[in-house]
Design a protein around this motif. Structure first.
Motif, PDB file in Angstrom:
ATOM      1  N   LEU A 454       0.882  -1.350  -0.110  1.00 29.22           N
ATOM      2  CA  LEU A 454      -0.158  -0.139  -0.089  1.00 29.22           C
ATOM      3  C   LEU A 454       0.802   1.284  -0.028  1.00 29.22           C
ATOM      4  CD1 LEU A 454      -2.502  -1.039   2.841  1.00 29.22           C
ATOM      5  CD2 LEU A 454      -2.849  -1.433   0.320  1.00 29.22           C
ATOM      6  N   VAL A 455       0.265   2.233  -0.565  1.00 29.15           N
ATOM      7  CA  VAL A 455       1.306   3.543  -0.698  1.00 29.15           C
ATOM      8  C   VAL A 455       0.542   4.686  -0.138  1.00 29.15           C
ATOM      9  CG1 VAL A 455       2.299   5.285  -2.130  1.00 29.15           C
ATOM     10  CG2 VAL A 455       2.383   2.779  -2.628  1.00 29.15           C
ATOM     11  N   ILE A 456       0.674   5.187   1.244  1.00 35.31           N
ATOM     12  CA  ILE A 456       0.112   5.928   1.889  1.00 35.31           C
ATOM     13  C   ILE A 456       0.735   7.615   1.376  1.00 35.31           C
ATOM     14  CG2 ILE A 456      -0.599   7.318   4.170  1.00 35.31           C
ATOM     15  CD1 ILE A 456      -0.427   4.232   5.111  1.00 35.31           C
ATOM     16  N   ALA A 457      -0.192   8.194   1.016  1.00 32.95           N
ATOM     17  CA  ALA A 457       0.275   9.696   0.544  1.00 32.95           C
ATOM     18  C   ALA A 457      -0.222  10.659   1.565  1.00 32.95           C
ATOM     19  CB  ALA A 457      -0.165  10.022  -0.990  1.00 32.95           C
ATOM     20  N   ALA A 458       0.852  11.581   2.142  1.00 33.73           N
ATOM     21  CA  ALA A 458       0.296  12.511   3.321  1.00 33.73           C
ATOM     22  C   ALA A 458       0.854  13.849   2.805  1.00 33.73           C
ATOM     23  CB  ALA A 458       0.815  12.086   4.588  1.00 33.73           C
ATOM     24  N   ASP A 459      -0.141  14.840   3.057  1.00 36.44           N
ATOM     25  CA  ASP A 459       0.140  16.051   3.123  1.00 36.44           C
ATOM     26  C   ASP A 459       0.233  16.759   4.407  1.00 36.44           C
ATOM     27  OD1 ASP A 459       0.599  18.776   2.534  1.00 36.44           O
ATOM     28  OD2 ASP A 459      -0.884  19.185   1.253  1.00 36.44           O
ATOM     29  N   PRO A 460       1.514  17.199   4.912  1.00 33.27           N
ATOM     30  CA  PRO A 460       1.540  17.318   6.478  1.00 33.27           C
ATOM     31  C   PRO A 460       0.953  18.874   6.665  1.00 33.27           C
ATOM     32  CG  PRO A 460       3.563  16.684   5.647  1.00 33.27           C
ATOM     33  CD  PRO A 460       2.589  16.728   4.535  1.00 33.27           C
ATOM     34  N   ALA A 461       0.854  19.663   5.462  1.00 31.03           N
ATOM     35  CA  ALA A 461       0.132  21.108   5.551  1.00 31.03           C
ATOM     36  C   ALA A 461       1.025  21.976   6.803  1.00 31.03           C
ATOM     37  CB  ALA A 461      -1.319  21.030   5.816  1.00 31.03           C
ATOM     38  N   GLY A 462       2.082  21.745   6.830  1.00 27.44           N
ATOM     39  CA  GLY A 462       2.746  22.767   7.957  1.00 27.44           C
ATOM     40  C   GLY A 462       3.080  21.944   9.260  1.00 27.44           C
ATOM     41  N   ASP A 463       2.231  21.031   9.669  1.00 25.14           N
ATOM     42  CA  ASP A 463       2.455  20.286  10.908  1.00 25.14           C
ATOM     43  C   ASP A 463       3.569  19.530  10.978  1.00 25.14           C
ATOM     44  OD1 ASP A 463       2.186  18.764  13.210  1.00 25.14           O
ATOM     45  OD2 ASP A 463       0.039  18.335  12.855  1.00 25.14           O
ATOM     46  N   PRO A 464       4.682  19.834  11.707  1.00 22.35           N
ATOM     47  CA  PRO A 464       6.004  18.974  11.573  1.00 22.35           C
ATOM     48  C   PRO A 464       5.784  17.619  12.159  1.00 22.35           C
ATOM     49  CG  PRO A 464       6.071  20.630  13.248  1.00 22.35           C
ATOM     50  CD  PRO A 464       4.791  20.852  12.420  1.00 22.35           C
ATOM     51  N   GLY A 465       4.974  17.405  13.368  1.00 20.92           N
ATOM     52  CA  GLY A 465       4.820  16.141  14.128  1.00 20.92           C
ATOM     53  C   GLY A 465       3.991  15.241  13.368  1.00 20.92           C
ATOM     54  N   VAL A 466       3.141  15.412  12.373  1.00 19.93           N
ATOM     55  CA  VAL A 466       2.175  14.617  11.589  1.00 19.93           C
ATOM     56  C   VAL A 466       2.779  13.466  11.199  1.00 19.93           C
ATOM     57  CG1 VAL A 466       1.927  15.613   9.527  1.00 19.93           C
ATOM     58  CG2 VAL A 466      -0.094  14.464  10.574  1.00 19.93           C
ATOM     59  N   LEU A 467       3.960  13.463  10.614  1.00 13.38           N
ATOM     60  CA  LEU A 467       4.480  12.323   9.869  1.00 13.38           C
ATOM     61  C   LEU A 467       5.083  11.358  10.903  1.00 13.38           C
ATOM     62  CD1 LEU A 467       6.419  14.166   6.870  1.00 13.38           C
ATOM     63  CD2 LEU A 467       4.252  12.655   6.836  1.00 13.38           C
ATOM     64  N   ASP A 468       5.439  11.744  12.055  1.00 18.58           N
ATOM     65  CA  ASP A 468       6.083  10.696  12.953  1.00 18.58           C
ATOM     66  C   ASP A 468       4.660   9.796  13.724  1.00 18.58           C
ATOM     67  OD1 ASP A 468       8.573  11.305  12.625  1.00 18.58           O
ATOM     68  OD2 ASP A 468       8.723  12.795  14.200  1.00 18.58           O
ATOM     69  N   ARG A 469       3.783  10.810  14.107  1.00 23.63           N
ATOM     70  CA  ARG A 469       2.638  10.335  14.477  1.00 23.63           C
ATOM     71  C   ARG A 469       2.095   9.276  13.471  1.00 23.63           C
ATOM     72  NH1 ARG A 469       1.216  15.583  15.750  1.00 23.63           N
ATOM     73  NH2 ARG A 469      -0.670  15.542  14.276  1.00 23.63           N
ATOM     74  N   LEU A 470       1.875   9.554  12.237  1.00 22.11           N
ATOM     75  CA  LEU A 470       1.390   8.587  11.192  1.00 22.11           C
ATOM     76  C   LEU A 470       2.160   7.327  11.014  1.00 22.11           C
ATOM     77  CD1 LEU A 470      -0.964   9.034   9.154  1.00 22.11           C
ATOM     78  CD2 LEU A 470       0.706   9.864   7.500  1.00 22.11           C
ATOM     79  N   VAL A 471       3.456   7.580  10.987  1.00 23.16           N
ATOM     80  CA  VAL A 471       4.338   6.342  10.716  1.00 23.16           C
ATOM     81  C   VAL A 471       4.038   5.424  12.055  1.00 23.16           C
ATOM     82  CG1 VAL A 471       6.530   5.701  10.507  1.00 23.16           C
ATOM     83  CG2 VAL A 471       5.959   7.298   9.308  1.00 23.16           C
TER      84      VAL A 471
END
Length: 762
Positions: A454-471
């Motif tokens: 699966l390929v998850i595409a994410a646009d953080p929209a300026g939120d620096p911590g969202v990617l760590d939470r997402l992973v």
């Protein structure tokens, strides 16, 4: 009006046969030349507006990571079973050379680097998902650009490289991936030939004449050539799915030969009455051609109704198949009468020769009066006697036969309750295919979910911590085996995560994992801020298409039923006849669905058609099958009921009309059904499970429709309904255009007697 127009058209074609045949030759030549000059390659595009997987694809495309393009994977293992990539330099050197050769192929954007990861350390290669834990299996993932910039030549180049390197390197090399799915030649060539040969044999047995058997085959070949070539031209304008040529050939051969059979049978009846061959051809087109036009129109309308699903590749696929069906209808009322006119009286002579043996036996065993009735065309052909006895028997016991047949079909429908849609992955292909062997190696070395990332595409929209939470949230989900390192595009900030489920792409648990990620995991990790994330990849796209078609199926079914009801009401000037037809067709289609579930999901008898593993029903096939089968079943409905209606108008007696109408058409319907079943079953033994489903589903439904429905349920229910079969309110009769089948004098003119219509209760 339609019958008169068809009479003029058929008679004109029969009077000038060589002009018409020459015109079709020119049309076929031009169509083939246009396909060569302007045609495109059939390709599968899963682009569906509004789906979550499509939004993920759009984000990936914005990021420009290249992951929105096509992929392939080259899976290798040392030929020496004891060797591993960890401890054998020769195997590692061969792997390096393979990577280098693959990178040099045209349009390759890049590859994964298992050899480099091995040089950096075995743990690095294993953690990157490039080499299996035991070191025996390595995967080279190949990235291509978007499908629009590729062609079958790219697949051929990769396959040719693999063939060459197998002879030069000490490696077992297998290949798979979306590049194969998009550009592999669809099954069908051998199946078409088998279907044609089976149809020719059945036609010869039905008519006892090589000439009579050859004419429908010749017409079908002409129509198929024009229709498939036109489909190829359409592929040059838009993406036509790869299943369209196979499905178009399957349906085109079936309906083309069926339509020709209906017209040819009427033509031979008129020849037996002593008509001139050209006049017989014109009248055959006028009488049998009208049901052909209405039946073909129903097939086309049903297939075009796929547009209600709002799935572009299904809409285009339906359009492509409908082109073939429409071509066959046109050929039936133009090219076939030209063939009949060119054949002249030979068809009549062939028919008489074929009956010599039966007549001789009849002289020895039958009374003169019975033989005389057999020779009298008005009394019906000799072969109808057995069918007449059977239909008479059913009509005398309508309740038990109606209840028993309906109960049988409802029982066969029950497995539909367990229907599960999805898409069979490469694990369902035969072991002789390299895609299957590559799939098995990957599943063995890395787990089944690696075959459907699966390929998850994410646009953080300026939120620096969202990617760590997402992973962290995705990695913690029980349905996810591993998460590859995140790739972040510096220009757009869009991140892509490649994640590997614990289950195979076709497993129901994978669909559940996708749904859980979308409804629970991702929203919780992102929170209520402006960031957004979508789940994409091939497995997610196919899951989304399955959900979309399942949601739209009730609307589609209702639309097809309504249109079919209106068309049949227009043809037969009745309320109950169309209603009965709709309900009985639903029964036969439901039974076909149930048998498909039993074979493909439960594995009952799957080995008989070469099915090596149970698979879900392909998501778009139920809707496609409904469209095609409902249209095809109307062929028999219109052909049979047209004859029943003629007999009713001639005699005014419902019971006589049912027995005579059904028995006079039974042999033709049986022959036509056998031809369709033979054609469709020839596709059921193809390698691809989707082709198997189309072939088996169509064959099963046609067999049920032509036997249980037409020869049991139709006479039983029409007997129970009595004269109310033909009830139509007077106000509605005045609103409907045209006249019902059997009311014009086209057929009566051939015998010199006008139909004697009796009052019909309204």
């Amino acid at each position: 009006m339609l019958s008169k127009a068809l009479l003029r058209l058929g008679a004109s074609a029969a009077r000038h046969p060589w002009r018409v045949i020459a015109a079709w030759l020119v049309a076929a030549t031009l169509a083939v030349l246009a396909a060569v000059a302007f045609g495109g390659r059939h390709a599968d595009s899963m682009t569906v507006p509004g789906l979550d997987s499509q939004r993920a694809a759009e984000l990936i495309e914005r990021a420009g990571t290249g992951q929105e393009g096509m992929t392939a994977q080259v899976v290798v293992t040392p030929l020496d079973g004891a060797a591993t990539f960890f401890d054998h330099d020769s195997a590692r050197t061969a792997l390096t050379r393979l990577q280098t050769e693959v990178k040099r192929l045209p349009h390759v954007l890049g590859t994964s680097d298992p050899a480099g990861a091995l040089d950096a350390g075995g743990d690095t290669a294993v953690r990157g998902g490039l080499v299996s834990v035991d070191g025996r299996i390595a995967v080279v993932r190949v990235q291509y650009p978007d499908q629009s910039r590729l062609s079958a030549e790219d697949l051929d180049a990769l396959v040719d490289l693999g063939d060459r390197l197998r002879a030069e390197l000490p490696l077992r090399i297998e290949m798979g991936g979306s590049l194969f799915y998009a550009f592999s030649d669809p099954d069908g060539g051998a199946s078409e030939l088998i279907g044609l040969l089976a149809a020719a044999a059945i036609l010869f047995l039905a008519f006892g004449s090589l000439v009579a058997a050859a004419l429908p085959i010749g017409m079908a070949v002409f129509g198929l050539t024009v229709g498939v070539a036109t489909m190829t031209v359409l592929a040059g304008v838009t993406d036509v799915p790869t299943f369209a040529p196979v499905l178009g050939s399957m349906v085109g051969l079936g309906v083309g030969i069926d339509y020709a059979l209906f017209v040819l049978a009427r033509h031979r009846e008129y020849l037996a009455r002593g008509l001139d061959p050209r006049e017989a051809a014109g009248r055959a087109v006028a009488t049998a051609g009208r049901p052909v036009v209405f039946a073909g129109g129903t097939v086309v309308v049903s297939i075009l109704g796929l547009a209600v699903a709002n799935v572009p590749f299904m809409t285009v696929g339906g359009l492509a198949v409908s082109i073939v069906v429409l071509t066959m209808v046109v050929a039936s009322v133009t090219l076939l009468p030209a063939f009949l006119g060119a054949a002249g009286p030979r068809l009549a002579r062939a028919g008489r020769i074929g009956r010599i043996g039966r007549i001789g036996r009849a002289l020895q065993t039958r009374k003169p009066g019975r033989l005389a009735r057999r020779r009298d065309p008005a009394a019906g052909p000799a072969h109808a006697a057995g069918w007449r006895r059977w239909i008479g028997h059913v009509s005398r016991h309508p309740v038990p036969y109606a209840v028993g047949a309906a109960g049988l079909l409802l029982t066969a429908t029950l497995p539909v309750l367990g229907l599960r849609v999805g898409l069979p992955d490469d694990g369902s292909l035969p072991h002789g295919r390299t895609e299957r062997r590559a799939y098995d190696l990957v599943a063995e070395g890395f787990g089944p979910g690696t075959n459907g990332p699966l390929v998850i595409a994410a646009d953080p929209a300026g939120d620096p911590g969202v990617l760590d939470r997402l992973v962290g949230a995705v990695a913690a989900d029980p349905g996810i085996a591993s998460v590859a390192p995140t790739h972040i595009d510096r220009a757009t900030g869009i991140a892509t995560l490649v994640v590997f489920p614990t289950t195979s792409p076709q497993d129901k648990a994978t669909a559940d994992t996708i749904a859980r990620l979308r409804t629970d995991v991702l929203p919780t990790a992102i929170g209520h801020g402006p960031a957004r994330a979508h789940v994409g990849g091939a497995a997610a796209s196919l899951s989304d298409v399955g959900q979309r078609t399942s949601q739209r199926l009730p609307v589609f079914v209702a639309a097809v039923l309504a249109v079919s009801f209106l068309l049949l009401m227009l043809v037969f000037r009745s309320i109950l006849v169309p209603l009965k037809a709709v309900l009985l067709n639903l029964l036969s289609i439901g039974a076909a669905y149930g048998i498909m579930v039993a074979v493909f999901q439960w594995g009952w008898g799957g080995a008989l058609i070469g099915l090596e593993a149970t698979v879900p029903i392909v998501s778009f096939i139920p809707m496609f099958l409904f469209a095609i089968l409902f249209g095809l079943s109307m062929d028999y409905e219109v052909f049979l009921l047209s004859r029943v209606r003629e007999e009713y108008l001639r005699t005014g007696d419902n019971g006589t009309a049912i027995v005579e109408g059904v028995s006079r058409t039974a042999r033709i319907i049986t022959s036509a059904a056998l031809i369709m079943v033979a054609v469709f079953l020839s596709f059921a033994v193809a390698d691809d499970p989707s082709t198997k489903m189309f072939g088996l589903g169509l064959a099963t439904a046609i067999l049920i429709d032509a036997t249980v429905v037409r020869m049991v349920l139709v006479p039983a229910t029409m007997t129970l309904l009595g004269r109310t079969n033909w009830w139509l309110p007077k106000w509605l009769d005045r609103m409907l255009p045209g006249g019902p089948v059997g009311t014009d004098d086209t057929d009566a003119g051939s015998t010199g007697e006008a139909p004697r219509p009796r009052p019909v209760d309204r």
